[in-house]
Every structure is written in structure tokens, then in C-alpha cells.
Design an enzyme around this catalytic site. Structure first.
Site, PDB file in Angstrom:
ATOM      1  CB  THR A   1       0.691   8.285  -0.678  1.00  0.00           C
ATOM      2  OG1 THR A   1       1.754   8.331  -1.627  1.00  0.00           O
ATOM      3  CG2 THR A   1      -0.441   7.453  -1.238  1.00  0.00           C
TER       4      THR A   1
ATOM      5  NE  ARG B   1       3.046   7.515   6.145  1.00  0.00           N
ATOM      6  CZ  ARG B   1       2.589   6.411   5.629  1.00  0.00           C
ATOM      7  NH1 ARG B   1       3.433   5.549   5.091  1.00  0.00           N
ATOM      8  NH2 ARG B   1       1.310   6.153   5.625  1.00  0.00           N
TER       9      ARG B   1
ATOM     10  CB  SER C   1       0.967   3.550   7.481  1.00  0.00           C
ATOM     11  OG  SER C   1       0.236   2.467   7.007  1.00  0.00           O
ATOM     12  CG  HIS C   2       3.356   0.392   5.568  1.00  0.00           C
ATOM     13  ND1 HIS C   2       2.454   1.377   5.223  1.00  0.00           N
ATOM     14  CD2 HIS C   2       4.347   0.472   4.674  1.00  0.00           C
ATOM     15  CE1 HIS C   2       2.882   2.020   4.168  1.00  0.00           C
ATOM     16  NE2 HIS C   2       4.043   1.500   3.803  1.00  0.00           N
TER      17      HIS C   2
ATOM     18  CG  ASP D   1      -1.137  -1.050   8.682  1.00  0.00           C
ATOM     19  OD1 ASP D   1      -2.243  -1.199   9.225  1.00  0.00           O
ATOM     20  OD2 ASP D   1      -0.807  -0.008   8.095  1.00  0.00           O
TER      21      ASP D   1
ATOM     22  CG  ASP E   1      -2.244   3.078  10.225  1.00  0.00           C
ATOM     23  OD1 ASP E   1      -1.758   2.075   9.686  1.00  0.00           O
ATOM     24  OD2 ASP E   1      -2.764   4.012   9.578  1.00  0.00           O
TER      25      ASP E   1
ATOM     26  CG  ASP F   1      -4.447   1.915   7.285  1.00  0.00           C
ATOM     27  OD1 ASP F   1      -3.467   1.172   7.504  1.00  0.00           O
ATOM     28  OD2 ASP F   1      -4.337   3.066   6.809  1.00  0.00           O
ATOM     29  NE  ARG F   2      -0.345  -0.386   3.931  1.00  0.00           N
ATOM     30  CZ  ARG F   2       0.670  -0.294   3.089  1.00  0.00           C
ATOM     31  NH1 ARG F   2       1.483  -1.310   2.930  1.00  0.00           N
ATOM     32  NH2 ARG F   2       0.877   0.799   2.406  1.00  0.00           N
TER      33      ARG F   2
ATOM     34  CD  GLU G   1      -4.707   2.294  -2.105  1.00  0.00           C
ATOM     35  OE1 GLU G   1      -4.031   2.849  -2.983  1.00  0.00           O
ATOM     36  OE2 GLU G   1      -4.655   2.592  -0.911  1.00  0.00           O
ATOM     37  CD  GLU G   2      -0.395  -2.205  -4.751  1.00  0.00           C
ATOM     38  OE1 GLU G   2       0.343  -3.110  -4.329  1.00  0.00           O
ATOM     39  OE2 GLU G   2      -0.279  -1.006  -4.427  1.00  0.00           O
TER      40      GLU G   2
ATOM     41  CE  LYS H   1      -4.245   1.443   3.721  1.00  0.00           C
ATOM     42  NZ  LYS H   1      -3.821   2.628   2.967  1.00  0.00           N
TER      43      LYS H   1
ATOM     44  NE  ARG I   1       4.844   1.844  -3.193  1.00  0.00           N
ATOM     45  CZ  ARG I   1       5.560   1.544  -2.114  1.00  0.00           C
ATOM     46  NH1 ARG I   1       6.351   0.496  -2.119  1.00  0.00           N
ATOM     47  NH2 ARG I   1       5.477   2.287  -1.022  1.00  0.00           N
TER      48      ARG I   1
HETATM   49  C1  G1P Z   1       1.500   3.223  -0.239  1.00  0.00           C
HETATM   50  C2  G1P Z   1       0.614   2.310  -1.053  1.00  0.00           C
HETATM   51  C3  G1P Z   1      -0.739   2.958  -1.247  1.00  0.00           C
HETATM   52  C4  G1P Z   1      -1.340   3.302   0.104  1.00  0.00           C
HETATM   53  C5  G1P Z   1      -0.371   4.141   0.908  1.00  0.00           C
HETATM   54  C6  G1P Z   1      -0.871   4.384   2.332  1.00  0.00           C
HETATM   55  O1  G1P Z   1       1.705   4.435  -0.926  1.00  0.00           O
HETATM   56  O2  G1P Z   1       1.195   1.992  -2.285  1.00  0.00           O
HETATM   57  O3  G1P Z   1      -1.566   2.087  -1.960  1.00  0.00           O
HETATM   58  O4  G1P Z   1      -2.547   3.993  -0.052  1.00  0.00           O
HETATM   59  O5  G1P Z   1       0.889   3.479   0.999  1.00  0.00           O
HETATM   60  O6  G1P Z   1      -1.052   3.192   3.033  1.00  0.00           O
HETATM   61  P1  G1P Z   1       3.013   4.727  -1.827  1.00  0.00           P
HETATM   62  O7  G1P Z   1       4.199   4.535  -0.915  1.00  0.00           O
HETATM   63  O8  G1P Z   1       3.023   3.724  -2.911  1.00  0.00           O
HETATM   64  O9  G1P Z   1       2.841   6.130  -2.306  1.00  0.00           O
HETATM   65 ZN    ZN Z   2      -1.616   1.839   7.638  1.00  0.00          ZN
END
Ligand code: G1P
Ligand code: ZN
Length: 543
Positions: free
Chosen positions: A18, A22, A113-114, A277, A279, A281-282, A363-364, A376, A496
Site C-alpha cells: 500500500t 515494508r 509509517s506507524h 505517527d 513519519d 502523515d497521520r 482516509e479512515e 497526507k 481489516r
Molecule cells: C494502511 C491504511 C491505509 C493507508 C496506509 C498507509 O494500509 O489502511 O489507509 O493509506 O496504511 O498509511 P493497509 O495496511 O490497510 O493496506
Molecule cells: Zn505514516
């Protein structure tokens, strides 16, 4: 300086998900692994000869070492210049801004990211295109295809660059420009928001807590909130970035940012709380005694953006990822502006933003942003909220309740089941897909299923098609169940489950979302059988 050409056996597991590639940090640290992916990026975009890039990351373990390797490889591959954040630090939105500001040929962002950081945790590498946004699928596919056949990479045999000192240096024939990671980004924010009004709000005693979660936004939040906007020192907590984020998940949601939630729901909590988060962006936004779901935050920001100088002329459209609630659609409808539904992942917003079709996206998963960059942007969302609070002079609770009264409330929740056996998860999804054609018309938990499909998206700008983007089961009243597998995890599969129920009646707006969504939760179990098949009696994380 000599260029080394290193022979390797091609790696077969470098498929970006996504948001970039990673893996476990140790996977990236294994011999030639990072190098092979970076060479695949360079080759996949048609070479880097004479090109200019931005480089930086969220400061997690291996960030600095990886940056040195990438610089030496860029030099060996003929790049003209790399703009890198001091100490190899750049938040994702700040990197996006630098790519655009300097009209570069793209950038490499080092982040997972997170996800947690550390030698035994996660690392990631992402390529962003010249528009500042995450590489679209055609580009990540070209990179992946190249990685599968890559037999050599090039790297300069040189000493490390001094990334602690601002200014230009040379590495072989290439210029390395070390820049302040915060300055240009902070300048951009000042053009978008009414800093005078926000400063006045802080001067009049408005209290805020920003939890930087020991991740990259600490220095940005301190410079902006405690610096430019005059919030008292101590407003930013956990503001020092650490390579392992203090051992926590730098994921701004009620589960991982529980300390902030507790503070916001305490007897004398601040007026406004926010977190960002790994990096940057959240974002998560919380009022005193009230949590704002990301889908609601997107809707409220879209409805109120005109209160900020950068959006005073109004917004062209709102885009949301498919699993995000339809709350923002209602705002777009009322404003008479464009409304878009894209697959999960920020890369799908790029074309809409570039074409001027959408101004605000969300995004949610705690992501909100606008056309000011192509990622973001956590702090941007927080500053827009502050601008709205200053302009309206109301509390977060008042604003949210008024919003629900006007538009109705989209009850919403996401249930994550992590580290599920991949085969089991894939079979579960396949079985569900197999049922879809027969579902419309079926009664379930007192509701009638109106439609069921596996979401496919045709990009309205370039016509590209993305299939299998999540199973959605829609009831007659618009309530929805969505299921998809995560594309960012590094262990097994994460299922999810997204749940949504629309409630127009203001008298029913004060219900606990898990209670309001109970029939949807039961229907999801009846259809997909996550609990019965995985043996899990509850999700790992509920947001
Ligand atoms: C997750 C989030 C998605 C976001 C992505 C990167 O991806 O659900 O909305 O864009 O992290 O921050 P997922 O792990 O669901 O593929
Ligand atoms: Zn991030």
C-alpha cells in the site's frame, strides 16, 4: 572516487505494498537487500542520470545508515543532486513539499509509517514521483519487475557524508544539499492558515496537548505550535524523535495513543488534543471528552475549510478511500462539489489532486490532507482544526454535534485482526468473494443486502484500473461492511473489517459506536466468519 559494481542474485520478494516496500528492519539490513531495491527504483524510473532527488526519513533505526547507502548509490548512478534533511530526517509531508518546491525528479522516503521501529521491528522505503506523491501502481510495478531480474547495483566507494551540517557538499560528482527539515514546511503552513487568529486563541488560554509519540513530528510541532503559534511550552509531549519511538507503536489512534485519550477524557483535560505517527502523515484529533473519528474529521474539515485563508475560495472536491465513511460525501453534495471514492492508499489521490478535481482527501486510517502537498499531512490537519476552532470560537464537541445535526451521523468503526495465517486469510477472502453474487436481496440481522462486490476503481484522470480493492456489502439503508487485507503489515496477514451505519435522527447521535454498529458486527461474522475461522474472540485493535 571509484564506483563499485556489485553482482547479486535477484530478489523475488520486493513487491511494494500500500505504501512502499515494508519489511523487518533486519531484512533491509541483510547484504545487498536495500541496495537491490534502491537500484530497482533507479532503473524502474528510467535511470537517474543528471536528476535531482529529495531524501529523508522518519528517524527510525537504520534511517541514517540507509540514507548514506542511498546517497552513494545515487552518486554512482549519475544523479546530479540530492536534497536531504539534516541528519537524514524529513517527515513524509515535508519531503513531499521539498520535492515540489524544488521541482525535483522525485524522492525517496525511509519510513514504515506507524509500524514500530528498531532492529527487530519494521523499516520501509518509498519512492515519490515529481508531483510529490507516492509512486502510482504503474511505477511500483516497474520497480518490482526490475527487482526480480536485477543482477547488479552500483555504489560509490566513498566515506560517509556529514549529514549533520547544513549546506552543500560533494559526493563524487554529485551535490548533496543538507537542509533544515522544518523550515520550508513551516513556511508553507503559514501561507495556509490564520496564524494570528490561532495565536490569539492560545493567548486567551486555549489549552492543547500534541503527542508526537517520539516520532518525526516532534521538531515540526514544537516549531509551529510552541514557536510560531505561541502555545505554552509543554504543549508538545513526547517531542524528541527516538529510533525505536520509545518502544511504542507511533500510531495515532485511541489504542496506541491511549495516554492522550486518558488526558483528554480527564476531569480538567485540555480543549484540544492531537497526535501524529512515525513519519508525520497521520493525525488523530480529540476534543475534551469527545473523540473525532477520522471519517468525521474529514467531513468537518471539508465543511469548514473555507474558514482558513488557504481555502477561502472554497474547495473543488473531496476524495475519500472506499472504506472511509460516507460522511464527507454528504458535505460535498451540500456544497455542490466533486466527491470521489478511491481504493485504499494515498497514491490514488495524486491524479485527482493534480487535475484540480479534489482539494481535500482523507482516509479512515487517520489520514487527511490537501493539494498543498501530495501526501497526507498530520500537522496540516491539526492546524486546520485549530484554524476552524479559532474562527468559530466553539468547542470540538459543539462543532461535531452541530455537524451531525446538519448532516446526520455516520457511525463508524474498524476492527483489525492482526498476524493471521496468510493462507487462512486469503481463503476467507476468497470464500467471501465467492458468495457475493448471491448476496443481494438476502436478509441478515434484520437488514436487506442491496449490493455486494469487490471494489474496482477506474481512475477518472488516466483511466487506469485497479481491481480487488476490498469486498463491500451494502445494506438497503446504505449501512456497509467492508473487508480487505492490509498491504502494509510485515507479519502474516491483517484482516481489516470496516463497519458503517448512517443515523439521521439527532436523538440517536449519542450512542457508543460499537453498540450502534452491533447489527453490522453480527452480520459481518455471519458472512465472513472471522472469529469462527481464526479462533480469535476479539479484534487486536478497534478504532
Ligand atoms: C494502511 C491504511 C491505509 C493507508 C496506509 C498507509 O494500509 O489502511 O489507509 O493509506 O496504511 O498509511 P493497509 O495496511 O490497510 O493496506
Ligand atoms: Zn505514516
Amino acid at each position: 572516487m571509484p564506483i563499485k559494481t556489485c553482482q547479486i542474485t535477484p530478489f523475488q520478494d520486493q513487491k511494494p505494498g500500500t505504501s512502499g516496500l515494508r519489511k523487518k528492519t533486519r531484512a533491509f539490513m541483510a547484504p545487498d537487500y536495500l541496495e537491490a531495491f534502491v537500484q530497482s527504483i533507479f532503473d524502474g524510473i528510467g535511470g537517474v542520470d543528471g536528476k535531482v532527488f529529495v531524501l529523508g526519513g522518519d528517524g527510525r533505526f537504520f534511517n541514517l545508515e540507509a540514507s548514506q547507502t542511498i546517497l552513494k548509490m545515487a552518486a554512482a548512478n549519475g544523479a546530479a543532486r540530492v536534497i536531504v534533511g539534516q541528519d537524514a530526517i524529513l517527515s513524509t509531508p515535508a519531503a513531499s513539499h521539498l520535492i515540489r518546491l524544488n521541482k525535483t525528479d522525485g524522492g525517496i522516503i525511509l519510513s514504515a509509517s506507524h509500524n514500530p521501529g528498531g532492529e527487530d521491528e519494521d523499516f520501509g522505503v518509498k519512492f515519490n514521483t515529481p508531483n510529490g506523491g507516492p509512486a502510482p501502481e504503474q511505477v511500483t510495478e516497474a520497480i518490482h519487475a526490475r527487482s526480480k531480474e536485477l543482477t547488479e547495483y552500483r555504489i560509490l566507494d566513498a566515506a560517509d557524508v556529514d549529514l549533520g551540517t547544513l549546506g552543500d557538499q560533494t559526493l563524487g560528482e554529485m551535490t548533496v544539499s543538507v537542509v533544515d527539515p522544518v523550515a520550508d514546511y513551516a513556511d508553507l503552513m503559514a501561507t495556509l492558515f490564520d496564524f494570528t487568529a490561532i495565536r490569539a486563541m492560545f493567548e486567551s488560554g486555549f489549552r492543547m496537548r500534541f503527542d508526537a509519540m517520539h516520532a518525526v513530528t516532534g521538531p515540526y510541532a514544537k516549531a509551529l505550535l510552541e514557536g510560531a503559534l505561541g502555545a505554552p511550552e509543554g504543549t508538545v509531549v513526547n517531542g524528541t524523535p527516538l529510533p525505536d519511538f520509545g518502544g511504542h507503536h507511533p500510531d495515532p489512534n485511541p489504542f496506541w495513543a491511549k495516554a492522550l485519550m486518558d488526558e483528554m477524557f480527564s476531569a480538567d483535560g485540555p480543549d484540544f488534543g492531537a497526535a501524529s505517527d512515525g513519519d508525520g502523515d497521520r493525525n488523530m484529533v480529540v476534543g475534551r471528552n469527545i473523540y473525532v473519528s477520522p471519517s468525521d474529521s474529514l467531513a468537518v474539515l471539508a465543511a469548514n475549510a473555507h474558514l482558513a485563508p488557504g481555502y477561502a475560495k472554497g474547495i473543488a472536491g473531496v476524495a475519500r478511500s472506499m472504506p472511509t465513511s460516507a460522511a464527507s460525501d454528504r458535505v460535498a453534495e451540500k456544497l455542490g462539489i466533486g466527491s470521489f471514492e478511491t481504493p485504499t492508499g494515498w497514491k490514488f489521490f495524486g491524479n485527482l489532486l493534480d487535475a484540480g478535481k479534489a482539494t481535500i482527501c482523507g482516509e479512515e486510517s487517520f489520514g487527511t490532507g490537501s493539494d498543498h502537498v501530495r501526501e497526507k499531512d498530520g500537522l496540516w490537519a491539526v492546524l486546520l482544526w485549530l484554524n476552524v476552532l479559532a474562527a468559530r470560537g466553539e468547542s470540538v464537541a459543539d462543532i461535531l454535534n452541530a455537524h451531525w445535526s446538519e448532516y446526520g451521523r455516520n457511525y463508524y468503526s474498524r476492527h483489525d485482526y492482526e498476524a493471521i495465517d496468510s493462507e487462512l486469510a486469503n481463503t476467507l477472502m476468497d470464500d467471501l468473494r465467492g458468495q457475493l453474487a448471491d448476496l443481494p436481496g438476502r436478509e441478515i440481522q434484520g437488514m436487506t443486502i442491496a449490493a455486494a462486490d469487490d471494489f474496482a476503481y477506474t481512475d477518472p484522470v488516466d483511466g487506469s484500473v485497479s481491481t480487488k480493492q476490498g469486498v463491500r456489502i451494502v445494506m438497503e439503508d446504505g449501512s456497509r461492511i467492508v473487508l480487505r487485507l492490509s498491504g502494509t503489515g510485515t507479519e502474516g496477514a491483517t484482516i481489516r473489517l470496516y463497519l458503517e451505519k448512517y443515523e439521521p435522527d439527532t436523538d440517536k447521535h449519542g450512542i457508543d459506536p460499537q453498540k450502534a454498529l452491533a447489527p453490522m458486527i453480527a452480520a459481518a461474522e455471519e458472512l465472513a466468519g472471522i472469529a469462527s475461522r481464526t479462533g480469535r474472540d476479539a479484534p487486536n485493535v478497534i478504532t
